[in-house]
Design a protein around this motif. Structure first.
Motif, mmCIF file in Angstrom:
data_model
loop_
_atom_site.group_PDB
_atom_site.id
_atom_site.type_symbol
_atom_site.label_atom_id
_atom_site.label_comp_id
_atom_site.label_asym_id
_atom_site.label_seq_id
_atom_site.Cartn_x
_atom_site.Cartn_y
_atom_site.Cartn_z
ATOM 1 N N CYS A 164 0.859 -1.191 0.000
ATOM 2 C CA CYS A 164 0.000 0.000 0.000
ATOM 3 C C CYS A 164 0.900 1.248 0.000
ATOM 4 O O CYS A 164 2.118 1.141 0.022
ATOM 5 C CB CYS A 164 -0.905 -0.021 1.220
ATOM 6 N N ILE A 169 -1.521 2.406 -3.675
ATOM 7 C CA ILE A 169 -2.948 2.258 -3.360
ATOM 8 C C ILE A 169 -3.118 2.221 -1.841
ATOM 9 O O ILE A 169 -2.198 1.802 -1.122
ATOM 10 C CB ILE A 169 -3.516 0.962 -3.990
ATOM 11 N N TYR A 219 -5.559 0.252 0.521
ATOM 12 C CA TYR A 219 -6.570 -0.815 0.525
ATOM 13 C C TYR A 219 -7.701 -0.526 1.504
ATOM 14 O O TYR A 219 -8.811 -1.013 1.341
ATOM 15 C CB TYR A 219 -5.917 -2.158 0.882
HETATM 16 S S1 SF4 Z 1 -4.484 2.982 5.614
HETATM 17 FE FE1 SF4 Z 1 -4.048 2.441 3.477
HETATM 18 S S2 SF4 Z 1 -2.019 3.312 2.987
HETATM 19 FE FE2 SF4 Z 1 -2.318 3.406 5.206
HETATM 20 S S3 SF4 Z 1 -1.320 1.589 6.004
HETATM 21 FE FE3 SF4 Z 1 -3.464 1.012 5.650
HETATM 22 S S4 SF4 Z 1 -3.667 0.269 3.547
HETATM 23 FE FE4 SF4 Z 1 -1.663 1.285 3.798
#
Ligand code: SF4
Ligand SMILES: Cc1cc2nc3c(=O)[nH]c(=O)nc-3n(C[C@H](O)[C@H](O)[C@H](O)COP(=O)(O)OP(=O)(O)OC[C@H]3O[C@@H](n4cnc5c(N)ncnc54)[C@H](O)[C@@H]3O)c2cc1C
Length: 329
Positions: free
Chosen positions: A135, A142, A144
């Motif tokens: 992520c 992205i 998630y």
């Molecule tokens: S909120 Fe989104 S970007 Fe942040 S750690 Fe979780 S999946 Fe990753």
């Protein structure tokens, strides 16, 4: 990513001084990992979601241990365990807010082993990230959690910037409320940073939860006497009473004179990537009594401008209710 029952092989260094630890951390850079009580670290390693090759264990450095009274407050070594912190007589008598916050972390076993330094420096608990998905926070492109079907019940309702993860530290809110200072040593010397600026939002740095960088060691935390003996309130709402992270928490400190609030700090946890100071609430209560009427008149300010995700809309009214509870005498 599959969980493993055994730890991976790592090379372990156990320096005896902060200077040696700093030198090692500096030399190892991104391949090294600072190890305190291991309660956040071992999860990463067992899941293989992070794979450092070397660890610098701070457990043998005496100067990082213990709690001392100073001329202007208290000095808490970064390797002080959460148990020792929550049971220390001066912390309990004069900074009960921090004792209570430390006492709400996880479980007795984790508090026996986990340190205050590790507690504030720990990484977020977002499910996707902890499972090793690529992520934004892990360097991908992205989020998630912030998708129509994303599991975001535990995530942020303020301050998101691509990442919507929250800070999981229970002691962080209390330290911000108490105007603590975080003291960090690196090969460039020592720097002192107010707790409020120690935690960083994803807009500032999406891959770090704090200002700590490779080669930095948090040596201790200073509590000024500003709030010693004030009226405090700490409450953490979680799905379970042990072994669970906050859904929303509040740390409050108030100075009350002649029946009215003269100074106030309110800080919420688990609603933003950093502990969230409720500055509008703090201003609104000054000069008012600590009672039900004040609680009802200011609570809505706590959640103003919240931007909930699909599954965490409950956090806004929960914040308001926690503010009310903190303000009821
Ligand atoms: S909120 Fe989104 S970007 Fe942040 S750690 Fe979780 S999946 Fe990753
Ligand atoms: C089941 C479970 C439940 C938990 N529940 C809670 C909870 O309810 N509330 C909560 O707040 N936490 C919770 N935790 C998270 C965490 O384990 C503990 O808060 C603990 O205090 C972490 O401290 P540690 O010393 O074990 O950290 P470690 O795992 O050793 O370190 C954590 C991180 O901090 C860095 N670090 C540690 N010390 C320093 C230092 N002095 N300088 C620079 N970097 C440093 C490490 O490199 C690592 O990245 C939970 C953990 C588990 C496993």
């Amino acid at each position: 990513m599959a969980a493993h029952d055994v730890m991976p092989d790592v090379e372990l260094f156990q320096p005896l001084t902060v200077e040696d630890a700093v030198a090692l951390a500096e030399r190892l850079g991104g391949n090294g990992w600072i190890l305190a009580g291991g309660q956040d670290t071992y999860g990463w390693l067992k899941d293989r979601a992070k794979q450092p090759t070397t660890m610098v264990d701070l457990g043998s450095i005496e100067s990082l241990q213990g709690i001392e009274e100073t001329r202007s407050g208290i000095r808490i070594g970064a390797m002080t365990t959460l148990r020792d912190l929550s049971r220390h007589p001066t912390i309990r008598d004069h900074y009960a807010l921090l004792a209570e916050a430390a006492d709400q972390v996880a479980s007795p076993q984790i508090r026996n082993q986990g340190t205050i330094g590790g507690n504030v420096a720990q990484d977020t608990r977002c499910w996707y990230y902890r499972r090793g998905l690529a992520c934004y926070r892990a360097g991908g492109n992205i989020c998630y959690a912030d998708t129509p079907d994303g599991m975001n019940r535990e995530h942020a309702i303020f301050g998101a910037s691509r990442c919507v993860a929250v800070s999981p530290s229970d002691t962080a809110t209390a330290l911000v409320a108490l105007d603590a200072t975080m003291v960090i040593q690196s090969s460039n010397g020592t720097r002192s940073i107010p707790a409020e600026r120690f935690f960083v939002s994803p807009a500032v740095n999406i891959t770090h939860m704090t200002v700590l960088r490779d080669g930095d060691i948090l040596t201790h935390i200073e509590l000024p006497d500003t709030w010693a003996g004030a009226d405090f309130y700490f409450e953490k709402v979680a799905d379970r009473n042990v072994w669970d992270f906050a859904l929303v928490s509040i740390a409050g400190a108030m100075r009350i004179e002649g029946g009215t609030i003269r100074q106030a700090r309110f800080v919420c946890g688990a609603v933003e990537c950093v502990p969230r100071r409720l500055i509008e609430v703090e201003r609104a209560v000054i000069g008012k009594p600590r009672n039900e009427a004040t609680a009802n008149s200011v609570a809505a300010l706590a959640s103003r401008d919240a931007q909930p995700l699909n599954y965490n809309q409950f956090k806004a009214p929960l914040m308001e209710n926690l503010v009310k509870r903190a303000l009821r005498a």
